[in-house]
Design a protein around this motif. Structure first.
Motif, PDB file in Angstrom:
ATOM      1  N   LEU A 141      17.949 -13.039 -21.603  1.00 44.45           N
ATOM      2  CA  LEU A 141      19.146 -12.725 -22.374  1.00 44.45           C
ATOM      3  C   LEU A 141      19.127 -11.259 -22.765  1.00 44.45           C
ATOM      4  N   PRO A 142      20.324 -10.700 -23.055  1.00 42.12           N
ATOM      5  CA  PRO A 142      20.381  -9.295 -23.468  1.00 42.12           C
ATOM      6  C   PRO A 142      19.811  -9.127 -24.872  1.00 42.12           C
ATOM      7  N   PHE A 143      19.255  -7.954 -25.152  1.00 46.81           N
ATOM      8  CA  PHE A 143      18.610  -7.667 -26.427  1.00 46.81           C
ATOM      9  C   PHE A 143      19.563  -7.851 -27.597  1.00 46.81           C
ATOM     10  N   GLY A 144      20.675  -7.136 -27.618  1.00 45.12           N
ATOM     11  CA  GLY A 144      21.656  -7.271 -28.694  1.00 45.12           C
ATOM     12  C   GLY A 144      21.056  -6.989 -30.059  1.00 45.12           C
ATOM     13  N   ASP A 145      21.480  -7.764 -31.044  1.00 50.18           N
ATOM     14  CA  ASP A 145      21.007  -7.623 -32.415  1.00 50.18           C
ATOM     15  C   ASP A 145      19.650  -8.323 -32.543  1.00 50.18           C
ATOM     16  N   CYS A 201      16.015  -8.493 -22.451  1.00 47.20           N
ATOM     17  CA  CYS A 201      16.210  -7.271 -21.670  1.00 47.20           C
ATOM     18  C   CYS A 201      17.202  -6.340 -22.360  1.00 47.20           C
ATOM     19  N   ARG A 202      16.911  -5.046 -22.293  1.00 48.87           N
ATOM     20  CA  ARG A 202      17.765  -4.052 -22.950  1.00 48.87           C
ATOM     21  C   ARG A 202      18.946  -3.623 -22.081  1.00 48.87           C
ATOM     22  N   SER A 203      18.809  -3.686 -20.770  1.00 48.52           N
ATOM     23  CA  SER A 203      19.866  -3.171 -19.891  1.00 48.52           C
ATOM     24  C   SER A 203      20.390  -4.255 -18.956  1.00 48.52           C
ATOM     25  N   SER A 204      21.570  -3.998 -18.410  1.00 41.17           N
ATOM     26  CA  SER A 204      22.134  -4.944 -17.441  1.00 41.17           C
ATOM     27  C   SER A 204      21.294  -4.962 -16.163  1.00 41.17           C
TER      28      SER A 204
END
Length: 103
Positions: free
Chosen positions: A54-58, A37-40
């Protein structure tokens, strides 16, 4: 005939309606899915739905982070993550579209 998936499946854009529906369907088939996912807000939607996320991150760290969760790197990737430009692509000049696609 049910599809057989061996290894974890990363779903980029996992908080979209399509991504969440796909994760649930694959999970029902016994596949291990990890929704990226890209956003909170997207993370919250996935967590609320009980999805592993999990968040997108790198982007280069995604295989390693998947391995941390599942003990193996992803075997499959579903790309449902779209940039803001993709929603405007129809109005762009052809050379701009070609440059975007190449990148």
């Amino acid at each position: 005939m049910k599809p057989v998936f061996k290894g974890p499946i990363l779903i980029a854009g996992g908080s979209s309606q399509l991504g969440m529906a796909l994760a649930r369907a694959l999970h029902e088939e016994g596949a291990g899915t990890l929704s990226v996912c890209r956003s909170s807000e997207g993370l919250a939607r996935c967590e609320e739905a009980g999805l592993c996320c999990l968040p997108f991150g790198d982007p280069e760290s995604l295989p390693g982070r998947c391995q941390e969760r599942f003990g193996e790197p992803p075997a499959h990737l579903v790309d449902l993550m779209h940039s803001r430009f993709e929603s405007l692509i129809a109005g762009a000049a052809p050379e701009t579209i070609m440059e975007w696609a190449a990148v």
